[in-house]
Scaffold this active site. Structure first.
Site, PDB file in Angstrom:
ATOM      1  N   SER A  62       0.813  -1.207   0.000  1.00 25.94           N
ATOM      2  CA  SER A  62       0.000   0.000   0.000  1.00 25.94           C
ATOM      3  C   SER A  62       0.854   1.269   0.000  1.00 25.94           C
ATOM      4  O   SER A  62       1.496   1.585  -0.989  1.00 25.94           O
ATOM      5  CB  SER A  62      -0.956  -0.052   1.192  1.00 25.94           C
ATOM      6  OG  SER A  62      -2.025   0.840   1.038  1.00 25.94           O
ATOM      7  N   ASP A  64      10.174   4.993 -10.402  1.00 16.40           N
ATOM      8  CA  ASP A  64       9.836   5.582 -11.699  1.00 16.40           C
ATOM      9  C   ASP A  64      10.669   6.818 -12.004  1.00 16.40           C
ATOM     10  O   ASP A  64      11.048   7.053 -13.158  1.00 16.40           O
ATOM     11  CB  ASP A  64       8.350   5.944 -11.747  1.00 16.40           C
ATOM     12  CG  ASP A  64       7.469   4.746 -12.050  1.00 16.40           C
ATOM     13  OD1 ASP A  64       8.000   3.623 -12.135  1.00 16.40           O
ATOM     14  OD2 ASP A  64       6.239   4.934 -12.190  1.00 16.40           O
ATOM     15  N   LYS A  91      -0.872  -4.300  -3.077  1.00 11.68           N
ATOM     16  CA  LYS A  91      -2.145  -3.653  -2.724  1.00 11.68           C
ATOM     17  C   LYS A  91      -2.177  -2.278  -3.376  1.00 11.68           C
ATOM     18  O   LYS A  91      -1.609  -1.316  -2.869  1.00 11.68           O
ATOM     19  CB  LYS A  91      -2.312  -3.527  -1.219  1.00 11.68           C
ATOM     20  CG  LYS A  91      -3.646  -2.893  -0.827  1.00 11.68           C
ATOM     21  CD  LYS A  91      -3.775  -2.751   0.674  1.00 11.68           C
ATOM     22  CE  LYS A  91      -5.089  -2.070   1.034  1.00 11.68           C
ATOM     23  NZ  LYS A  91      -5.119  -0.639   0.582  1.00 11.68           N
TER      24      LYS A  91
END
Length: 442
Positions: free
Chosen positions: A300, A311, A325
């Protein structure tokens, strides 16, 4: 002001006119369909009302009307996905205490599996951890009474109680029952622990994202920077077995190590519900090299942070694939005394547009731990994709969970060793250091 969203882990204007014109004929059809669906829904509600009245009139003992209604709401939400649920007034208050970082109890994250309580992870330095409770333990009895038949909130309520009182847990581990007595205490969740590794590498362990996390992370980084001075080579951020927490804290922790760029986007059922969150502060480390440790217990909010840094090539990710999640739960209060809904309202996406749901974050460098033979069957978390009723992955293949074992002795921690070797230049890998980018396309 950012709306607070709990994770346990929220269109562009160009072309809007064209889109509106394109969908106008469909809106008429959708309106008719909506009216038909509403009619069906009201008929089902009439059925629910008929059952309610029949139970009130004919059940062997007079039932509690409030409990009947709460049970109906609970059943409605639990059938949606593993993370949506109803919290009564007491459970709602307990949740608020937990996210504040201080509450009473035993100190462990738990879930419900096949009617029994499963330990997701004990919280560091709490009575549960000190008593030897371990991830994947199954709690079958509390003070000699079976857990089967209780809801998760009811079981958690039984485990809480006055400070310095004890409770007996019967735990099933490797198919063998174990009796453990634990004395309750005030649980002060230290969400951040930091230390200087040697004289040159800052180590910051984040155990969860509660209301205190960002302030504690920034304080720790400043202290480590002052201690190491010119010798500081970089930072290792340990997110292993961090199950998540508050979305706003994941965002503010992420931006503390970024100059600019998107951190995460959340996309709900309707396009106008899409939100994007961007870094608004300067990198407090002044672009020092970073390595992030993750494993199968990183979920999460942890995945939001790791995904953003991966990224943007702000950090190298080391360890094993994370839990997967990728959904956001919004806490919706229902008024004084009526509790709240914990409702899945969106999926989140990394800056490059990746959905983590039922897939997880794949590390740049995979490092697996040497797991003791007696723990091998218990240290692989099955991940989000194994949960009954989970939201399906947004395109692509779903992935299973991965290793969640972290050695108690840091000298046996292969992931930490690998990070330190890279940071100090003793070993070389093309994934470290990553070449930073100014922003990730989406």
């Amino acid at each position: 002001m950012m709306r607070r969203t709990s994770l346990s882990l929220l269109s562009a204007a160009a072309g809007a006119a064209l889109t509106l014109i394109t969908i106008q004929p469909r809106l008429v059809f959708d309106g008719a369909s909506a009216r038909a669906a509403a009619g069906d829904a009201y008929r089902q509600l009439s059925l629910l009302g008929a059952v309610f009245e029949r139970v009130r009139a004919d059940y062997v003992d007079p039932p509690d009307d409030n409990k009947l209604v709460e049970s109906a709401i609970f059943g409605m939400l639990i059938g949606l996905d593993p993370h949506s649920s109803y919290m009564d007034g007491k459970s709602f208050q307990d949740m608020r205490l937990q996210t504040s970082g201080r509450f009473g109890g035993l100190g462990m994250e738990v879930s419900m599996e096949k009617g029994l309580v499963k330990v997701v992870a004990p919280i560091d330095e709490t009575p549960a951890a000190k008593a030897g409770v371990m991830a994947n333990d199954i709690i079958s009895h509390l003070d000699g009474e079976p857990v089967l038949g209780l809801t998760l909130d009811q079981a958690v309520d039984k485990m809480r109680g006055p400070v310095n009182t004890s409770i007996r847990l019967r735990i099933v581990r490797n198919d063998k029952p174990i009796e453990i007595s634990i004395t309750r205490d005030i649980i002060r969740v230290r969400s951040v622990r930091a230390s200087l590794q040697g004289e040159d590498v800052g180590y910051v362990r984040i155990t969860q994202f509660n209301e205190q996390t960002t302030d504690n992370v920034r304080r720790a980084v400043n202290e480590l920077t002052a201690q190491a001075g010119d010798k500081l080579k970089g930072f290792i951020i340990d997110l292993r077995n961090n199950l998540g927490g508050l979305l706003d804290q994941a965002i503010t922790v992420s931006e503390s190590f970024m100059d600019r760029g998107e951190i995460v986007s959340t996309r709900g059922r309707n396009a106008d519900a899409t939100q994007r969150f961007y870094a608004r502060s300067n990198d407090m480390t002044k672009a020092k090299p970073m390595i992030v440790l993750i494993n199968g217990g990183s979920a999460s909010a942890s995945e939001i942070v790791a995904g953003a840094w991966q990224d943007h090539k702000r950090a190298t990710i080391i360890g094993s694939r994370s839990f997967g999640k990728g959904s956001v739960q919004t806490i919706i209060p229902l008024g004084p005394g009526n509790g709240a809904l914990r409702l899945t309202t969106a999926r989140y996406f990394t800056p490059s547009g990746r959905s983590i749901q039922a897939k997880g974050i794949t590390p740049d460098i995979e490092v697996l731990q040497d797991v003791p033979e007696e723990l091998k069957a218990r240290t692989n978390l099955r991940g989000e994709s194994s949960l009954l009723g989970h939201l399906r992955a947004d395109g692509g293949q779903e992935e299973t969970g991965s290793q969640s074992y972290v050695p108690l002795d840091p000298r046996n921690d292969k992931a930490l060793d690998a990070a330190l070797d890279l940071m100090r230049g003793r070993k070389v890998n093309p994934a470290f250091p990553p070449a930073p980018v100014r922003g990730a396309a989406n």
